[in-house]
Design a protein around this motif. Structure first.
Motif, short mmCIF file in Angstrom:
data_model
loop_
_atom_site.label_atom_id
_atom_site.label_comp_id
_atom_site.label_asym_id
_atom_site.label_seq_id
_atom_site.Cartn_x
_atom_site.Cartn_y
_atom_site.Cartn_z
N ALA A 70 0.92 -1.26 -0.16
CA ALA A 70 -0.12 0.14 0.21
C ALA A 70 0.84 1.27 0.13
N LEU A 71 0.39 2.22 -0.75
CA LEU A 71 1.00 3.53 -0.70
C LEU A 71 0.46 4.50 0.30
N LEU A 72 1.11 4.93 1.24
CA LEU A 72 0.20 5.75 2.30
C LEU A 72 0.76 7.33 2.14
N VAL A 73 -0.05 7.95 1.59
CA VAL A 73 0.05 9.66 1.37
C VAL A 73 -0.32 10.35 2.42
N VAL A 74 0.70 10.90 2.98
CA VAL A 74 0.41 12.03 3.97
C VAL A 74 1.23 13.35 3.87
N ARG A 84 2.27 8.74 13.74
CA ARG A 84 1.29 7.90 14.56
C ARG A 84 0.78 7.22 13.41
N VAL A 85 -0.05 8.04 12.34
CA VAL A 85 -0.96 7.38 11.50
C VAL A 85 0.09 6.21 10.91
N TYR A 86 1.11 6.65 10.29
CA TYR A 86 1.96 5.74 9.74
C TYR A 86 2.20 4.31 10.59
N ALA A 87 2.67 4.58 11.88
CA ALA A 87 2.90 3.40 12.86
C ALA A 87 1.56 2.43 12.74
N VAL A 101 4.24 1.67 1.76
CA VAL A 101 5.45 2.54 1.27
C VAL A 101 4.76 4.02 1.74
N LEU A 102 5.66 4.50 2.45
CA LEU A 102 5.28 5.96 2.83
C LEU A 102 5.72 7.06 1.99
N TYR A 103 4.75 8.00 1.51
CA TYR A 103 5.04 9.25 0.71
C TYR A 103 4.47 10.41 1.28
N PRO A 104 5.29 11.19 2.07
CA PRO A 104 4.80 12.53 2.69
C PRO A 104 5.05 13.45 1.45
N ILE A 127 -3.76 4.51 0.52
CA ILE A 127 -4.42 5.04 2.04
C ILE A 127 -3.96 6.58 1.74
N ALA A 128 -4.89 7.59 1.79
CA ALA A 128 -4.23 8.91 1.74
C ALA A 128 -5.16 9.63 2.89
#
Length: 337
Positions: A70-74, A84-87, A101-104, A127-128
């Protein structure tokens, strides 16, 4: 010479749990709901943990044609809330043998560029946060399932949304201040065009609008930071008559508001009460400690990941609203007290 222990297999897990390998595959693949009892599923997971079993993800990806990534976009990891959302998302991903995979966004709360234009096939879903929603057009156009966090639940493009009960948080804040006797209340709003802050503003307006003798104002911060809070609170507290309470859209603005009050020779909470939103570590680092709305950030990420896993496994994803809690500390008191 020490001989390395052989890597445990799914057959070892099945033997330890007293079930078939097919049952192990269903449970560890997240497809056991309605096919295996919850007790048996937990027995399988416990056996896998005890044995240190990890599935061969490469082989499974080749077999299924999916990576379960999953790509997490924050907006930005410099904000503790999104860290904390990422954790939370990473914890649930590990429980389902998935990856994150985190993408700020490099612009903070602004739109992020599509970070995987040449590698979109490596992702199974997104997830965004609504505060980074402009980053999602190209990814969603590619057919990837999307779970939105802190977003309009009527958004047509999302398979599911995970929200916080922000309106109730503002209602709790307003009720607390009104109960203390405050009637001159100024909202220090975030200068960000986002659904999440619109909800807070509407809820606070509604909570104060029907109360006799309440003078409610709003001052927008020029940036979502302590410095932005200092400037906005300085303008608010210089008005005549000055507010007796400042309701801030997040803890950074609230910390800035406390700083501005001190610079003007005012005491918190004797001369002005201050409330925040988020309950970051900062809330207990300032003096007096902040009265603020606690948001379960890790559970937001966890619920978002659970929803995406449900979609990937062919199950309906639930739209979730998580409760929030007002934490009363030393930054609020009766006006003049």
């Amino acid at each position: 010479m020490t001989t390395a222990r052989p890597r445990p297999t799914s057959r070892d897990v099945a033997r330890a749990a007293g079930v078939s390998q097919a049952t192990v595959s269903l449970v560890l693949g997240g497809k056991w709901h309605g096919r295996v009892s919850p007790g048996t599923a937990e027995t399988v997971r416990a056996a896998a943990r005890d044995l240190g079993y990890r599935p061969n993800l490469t082989a499974r990806s080749l077999r299924l044609g999916r990576t379960r990534t999953a790509l997490l976009v924050v907006p930005a990891l410099t904000n503790e809330f999104f860290a904390r959302v990422y954790a939370g998302a990473a914890r649930v991903a590990a429980e389902h043998d998935a990856g994150v995979v985190l993408y700020p966004s490099p612009e903070g709360t602004g739109p992020a560029r599509d970070p995987f234009e040449s590698a979109r096939s490596a992702l199974d879903g997104v997830i965004a946060s609504s505060m980074a929603a402009d980053a999602l057009g190209a990814l969603h156009d590619g057919g990837l399932p999307l779970v939105m966090l802190d977003s309009n639940p009527k958004a047509p493009s999302a398979a599911a949304t995970v929200n916080l009960d922000l309106a109730d948080g503002m209602r709790q804040t307003a009720g607390h201040l009104l109960g203390l006797g405050h009637r001159r209340i100024t909202h220090l709003s975030a200068g960000v065009d986002s659904w999440t802050f619109d909800v807070r503003a509407r809820a606070l307006d509604a909570a104060l609008s029907g109360v006799p003798d309440v003078a409610a104002e709003r001052v927008a911060a020029d940036e979502l930071s302590v410095a932005g809070g200092v400037r906005a609170a300085g303008r608010a507290l210089s008005a005549a008559p000055a507010p007796t309470a400042l309701v801030c859209d997040d803890d950074l603005l609230a910390a800035g508001a406390c700083k501005a009050a001190r610079r003007l020779g005012l005491r918190v909470p004797e001369d002005v009460s201050v409330t925040g939103f988020d309950d970051l570590a900062l809330a207990t680092a300032v003096e007096p400690e902040l009265t603020t709305v606690r948001l379960p950030a890790e559970e937001v990420g966890a619920a978002g990941m659970r929803a995406l896993v449900s979609v990937l496994d062919g199950r309906a994803a639930r739209t979730t609203t998580l409760p929030v809690t007002l934490v009363v500390r030393g930054s609020t008191a009766r006006p003049g007290g």
